[in-house]
Write an enzyme that holds these catalytic residues in place. Structure first.
Site, PDB file in Angstrom:
ATOM      1  N   GLY A   1       0.828  -1.211   0.000  1.00 27.43           N
ATOM      2  CA  GLY A   1       0.000   0.000   0.000  1.00 27.43           C
ATOM      3  C   GLY A   1       0.853   1.246   0.000  1.00 27.43           C
ATOM      4  O   GLY A   1       2.068   1.182  -0.218  1.00 27.43           O
ATOM      5  N   ASN A   2       0.238   2.379   0.232  1.00 25.55           N
ATOM      6  CA  ASN A   2       0.999   3.626   0.339  1.00 25.55           C
ATOM      7  C   ASN A   2       0.336   4.534   1.371  1.00 25.55           C
ATOM      8  O   ASN A   2      -0.697   4.187   1.940  1.00 25.55           O
ATOM      9  CB  ASN A   2       1.139   4.298  -1.035  1.00 25.55           C
ATOM     10  CG  ASN A   2      -0.204   4.658  -1.632  1.00 25.55           C
ATOM     11  OD1 ASN A   2      -0.923   5.490  -1.115  1.00 25.55           O
ATOM     12  ND2 ASN A   2      -0.553   4.000  -2.739  1.00 25.55           N
TER      13      ASN A   2
END
Ligand code: CTP
Length: 396
Positions: A208-209
């Site tokens: 993810g980020n």
């Protein structure tokens, strides 16, 4: 958008009347002029002094008192209102309004106003589900009254059911939506994406980020408040207040691409604020990966570039999250992805980075015009972007 708007807040005799104080407070903080009108039974639950202190205006509790003490005629509030909101609304006030009664200051105001009327019911679940109440609500809806559905949860009777006054955010979101209906994005369809995608490694882990989704949410609610029909395609669903916004939950870049492709078919603009992943795991393990081996490598493959791939007759707006050569890199992206506008920001600046409530952006258009904006709230940035979108939609 609530600044300088006159909101007539009707309060009726429900145990939820104390929540009207919170609604009045949030509206006042947002710059609205709140004129409270209380029914006689409402004054048994909270005092007029509470609402007077919060709003800074006299509270109307009776027609006679108003005529003498404030010396204004009894339809003055009806005429001054930009919107009338009854929160909480009892079954009794709903019945009175459905029957066209004008026997107290609140019903008189509603009957006399040309402003939109919003009703947020709060009552026992059996009263809410009673066919007479339902019929009254349908009657009022058909006459253009806007209802804010009550929520499910603990009721004053000790039972659990549907009948709780909708939360303050939802009531205020509805007010904004109603006030913005004739805004400069009226009849326009805007698609917004928000949040960082999650690319699954196995059923538990993902890549993810740090995107919080706040910028995309700000754009979506600003567009809603300017009258647009908004579809928000998002990986983040925990952010508050999406009244009147069509929220589509997605997880991965592939899912986001599908949702965007479907949504833009009849859209006027696409604003891609999401941080879609550039790479995803080559394969997703079907069961949880165990820590049996000393090291683990995960092969990555490219995800589709959603913005570059989506085509059609709509305004395309992208974001460029950059840590160096911001303008040059953003201009390259604008060209490569065939955009009308790109919003560049420096993610190394802590006031503008992921999760912040503020942003400092540069808006670059396809003609090379560069608009440098100062640090502002994400909501203000959203409105600046939408100002440009409105200009482009007008052919500017
Ligand atoms: N974007 C997209 N699909 C992707 C990646 C990005 O549609 N798979 C969109 C983003 O929503 C944003 C714009 O493209 O509006 C630019 O995203 P950004 O991450 O800044 O750039 P990338 O194109 O991913 O390039 P790089 O990561 O190399 O800077």
């Amino acid at each position: 958008m609530l600044a300088n708007k006159t909101v007539v807040l009707g309060v009726t005799g429900s145990i939820a009347a104390y929540k009207a104080a919170d609604i009045a407070s949030k509206l006042t903080q947002a710059g609205a002029r709140v004129e409270a009108v209380m029914t006689d039974s409402a004054t048994r639950f909270i005092t007029p002094l509470t609402l007077r202190s919060i709003t800074g205006h006299p509270v109307v509790t009776s027609m006679w008192e108003m005529a003498s003490e404030f010396s204004i005629e009894h339809v003055a509030l009806a005429e001054a209102a930009d919107v009338v909101v009854i929160a909480p609304a009892t079954a009794n006030i709903i019945a009175h309004l459905a029957g066209g009664m004008a026997d107290d200051m609140l019903t008189c105001t509603v009957l006399a106003t040309k402003a939109p009327v919003i009703i947020a019911p709060a009552m026992n679940d059996n009263m809410f589900n009673n066919p007479v109440t339902r019929e009254n609500i349908e009657k009022l809806k058909a006459r253009g009254f806007v209802f804010v559905a009550p929520g499910y949860g603990h009721l004053a009777s000790g039972k659990t059911g549907v009948g709780r006054l909708a939360d303050t955010e939802t009531v205020i979101g509805t007010i904004k939506q109603v006030l913005g209906k004739n805004g400069d994005l009226m009849d326009k369809r805007i698609v917004v994406t928000a949040g960082g995608t999650r690319e699954p490694i196995d059923p538990v882990r993902y890549i993810g980020n740090r995107s919080s989704g706040k910028m995309g949410y700000a754009v979506a609610s600003a567009a809603r408040d300017r009258g647009a029909e908004v579809k928000l395609i998002t990986t983040v669903t925990c952010l508050p207040e999406t009244v009147g916004i069509d929220v589509v939950a997605v997880d991965t870049a592939d899912e986001m691409e599908q949702a965007v492709k479907g949504a833009v078919k009849d859209a006027d603009a696409l604003i891609m604020a999401a941080a879609a992943a550039d790479y995803k795991p080559e394969t997703t393990a079907e069961s949880k990966i165990k820590k049996d081996s000393a090291s683990l490598s995960i092969g990555l493959v490219k995800t589709p570039d959603i913005l570059a791939g989506v085509k059609g007759n709509f305004i395309k707006v992208g974001f460029a999250a950059e840590s160096e050569d911001i303008i040059v890199n953003a201009q390259k992206k604008l060209q490569a992805k065939g955009l009308d506008l790109i919003i560049a920001n420096d993610i190394t600046d802590k006031d503008c980075g992921f999760g912040a409530d503020t942003n400092k952006v540069t808006i670059i258009d396809k003609n090379g015009k560069i608009e440098d904006l100062p640090l502002m709230s994400k909501r203000e940035v959203a409105d600046k972007i939408l100002d440009r979108v409105v200009g482009l939609l007008k052919g500017g």
